[in-house]
Design a protein around this motif. Sequence first.
Motif, PDB file in Angstrom:
ATOM      1  N   UNK A  20       0.791  -1.233   0.000  1.00 38.28           N
ATOM      2  CA  UNK A  20       0.000   0.000   0.000  1.00 38.28           C
ATOM      3  C   UNK A  20       0.821   1.280   0.000  1.00 38.28           C
ATOM      4  N   UNK A  21       2.143   1.168   0.105  1.00 37.12           N
ATOM      5  CA  UNK A  21       2.978   2.372   0.116  1.00 37.12           C
ATOM      6  C   UNK A  21       3.624   2.638  -1.243  1.00 37.12           C
ATOM      7  N   UNK A  22       3.116   1.997  -2.280  1.00 33.28           N
ATOM      8  CA  UNK A  22       3.742   2.109  -3.583  1.00 33.28           C
ATOM      9  C   UNK A  22       3.118   3.100  -4.532  1.00 33.28           C
ATOM     10  N   UNK A  23       2.291   3.993  -4.023  1.00 35.89           N
ATOM     11  CA  UNK A  23       1.653   4.984  -4.898  1.00 35.89           C
ATOM     12  C   UNK A  23       2.147   6.374  -4.530  1.00 35.89           C
ATOM     13  N   UNK A  24       2.586   7.175  -5.514  1.00 39.02           N
ATOM     14  CA  UNK A  24       3.158   8.498  -5.203  1.00 39.02           C
ATOM     15  C   UNK A  24       2.136   9.541  -4.782  1.00 39.02           C
ATOM     16  N   UNK A  25       0.845   9.276  -4.981  1.00 44.83           N
ATOM     17  CA  UNK A  25      -0.176  10.284  -4.687  1.00 44.83           C
ATOM     18  C   UNK A  25      -1.176   9.794  -3.645  1.00 44.83           C
ATOM     19  N   UNK A  32      -2.907   8.052  -0.462  1.00 45.52           N
ATOM     20  CA  UNK A  32      -2.542   7.692   0.898  1.00 45.52           C
ATOM     21  C   UNK A  32      -2.505   6.173   1.027  1.00 45.52           C
ATOM     22  N   UNK A  33      -1.627   5.645   1.875  1.00 47.93           N
ATOM     23  CA  UNK A  33      -1.551   4.186   2.020  1.00 47.93           C
ATOM     24  C   UNK A  33      -2.889   3.530   2.342  1.00 47.93           C
ATOM     25  N   UNK A  34      -3.705   4.165   3.179  1.00 45.97           N
ATOM     26  CA  UNK A  34      -4.992   3.556   3.540  1.00 45.97           C
ATOM     27  C   UNK A  34      -5.913   3.445   2.333  1.00 45.97           C
ATOM     28  N   UNK A  35      -5.841   4.423   1.438  1.00 42.84           N
ATOM     29  CA  UNK A  35      -6.672   4.406   0.225  1.00 42.84           C
ATOM     30  C   UNK A  35      -6.121   3.383  -0.770  1.00 42.84           C
ATOM     31  N   UNK A  36      -4.814   3.406  -0.959  1.00 44.44           N
ATOM     32  CA  UNK A  36      -4.207   2.480  -1.924  1.00 44.44           C
ATOM     33  C   UNK A  36      -4.329   1.036  -1.453  1.00 44.44           C
ATOM     34  N   UNK A  37      -4.315   0.831  -0.134  1.00 43.89           N
ATOM     35  CA  UNK A  37      -4.494  -0.518   0.406  1.00 43.89           C
ATOM     36  C   UNK A  37      -5.796  -1.140  -0.089  1.00 43.89           C
ATOM     37  N   UNK A  38      -6.878  -0.383  -0.015  1.00 46.27           N
ATOM     38  CA  UNK A  38      -8.171  -0.908  -0.466  1.00 46.27           C
ATOM     39  C   UNK A  38      -8.159  -1.157  -1.972  1.00 46.27           C
ATOM     40  N   UNK A  39      -7.496  -0.275  -2.712  1.00 44.73           N
ATOM     41  CA  UNK A  39      -7.385  -0.484  -4.159  1.00 44.73           C
ATOM     42  C   UNK A  39      -6.582  -1.739  -4.462  1.00 44.73           C
ATOM     43  N   UNK A  40      -5.475  -1.931  -3.743  1.00 45.93           N
ATOM     44  CA  UNK A  40      -4.649  -3.111  -3.967  1.00 45.93           C
ATOM     45  C   UNK A  40      -5.422  -4.392  -3.669  1.00 45.93           C
ATOM     46  N   UNK A  41      -6.225  -4.395  -2.635  1.00 46.83           N
ATOM     47  CA  UNK A  41      -7.033  -5.575  -2.327  1.00 46.83           C
ATOM     48  C   UNK A  41      -8.030  -5.860  -3.446  1.00 46.83           C
ATOM     49  N   UNK A  42      -8.656  -4.812  -3.975  1.00 43.72           N
ATOM     50  CA  UNK A  42      -9.575  -5.006  -5.099  1.00 43.72           C
ATOM     51  C   UNK A  42      -8.833  -5.561  -6.309  1.00 43.72           C
TER      52      UNK A  42
END
Length: 230
Positions: free
Chosen positions: A42-47, A49-59
Motif C-alpha cells: 500500500x505504500x507504492x503509490x506516489x499520490x 494515501x496508504x490507507x486508500x491504496x491498500x483498499x485499491x490493492x485488495x480489489x
Amino acid sequence: MSSTVIAVGGHIGDMELTAGPTLAKVVLEGGRAIIVDCTYGERGHPVLAPSVYREQKLREGRHFADSIGAEFVALDYSDGFLPDSEEVAEQIAAIIREAKPDILITHWLHSMHRDHERAAQAALRGAFLASIPIEKIEAERHSVPTILHAENWEDMEGFDADTYFEIPEEAYQRWRTGIDEHAFARGETYGFRFIDYYSALMQVKGCLAGVPRAAAFKSAGTEKFALAGP
C-alpha cells in the motif's frame, strides 16, 4: 500441469505479475492455484494515501485471482514492514498443510526489496514447518516436492533460470485480463511498464524454450535447507 500451486509474494501484485501466467496455466489444466501476498503493497503509490491504496490493492488482487480462477490470500502486514519472524512462516505453513501443493513459488532470495527477500525466506521456512510433525496441529504434515523462484527484474542478483513453463495463449490472455487492472503494472505509479516488460520477457524465454511464450524460474537448491531448518 494438473497440480496445486501456491505462490508467495512480498506485496499484492508481485506473484500476480511474475508467476501469474503459470498460475493461469495451472487452473486451465484443472489444477488449483493459491496466491499468498504477505503485505498489501500500500505504500507504492506516489499520490494516494496508504490507507486508500491498500483498499485499491485488495480489489486489484481479488480481481486478478477471479480472472485466472485462483484463490487469493492477503496476510495482514504493511508494505515495507514484513517482519522476519516465525509468525509469517507459520501462517504460510498452515496454508501449505491445508492445500498440500505440488509446487511452491516465491521470490528469489536476493532483491532490492526487503519484503521480497523476507517473503522468500518465510515461504521456505513455512515449507519446512509444514513438513514436520508439530504438537496440537491437526492438519497432516506435507513436504512440497518442488520449490521455484520466479524471475523478477527486481530480484536478479545471482538469479539463473533453469526451469521453463510454456504459457499458452489462453493463459496469457487471462493473465492480461487480471494484471491490466493493477495500476502499478500499467505504469501509473512510478512509470515502469511492467506489463510490457513481462509480456516481452515471456517471448524471450519462449525463444530459449522453443515455444511462443514461456515463464522462467530457478529451482530452489541448497538455500532452502540453509534457511528453512531449525
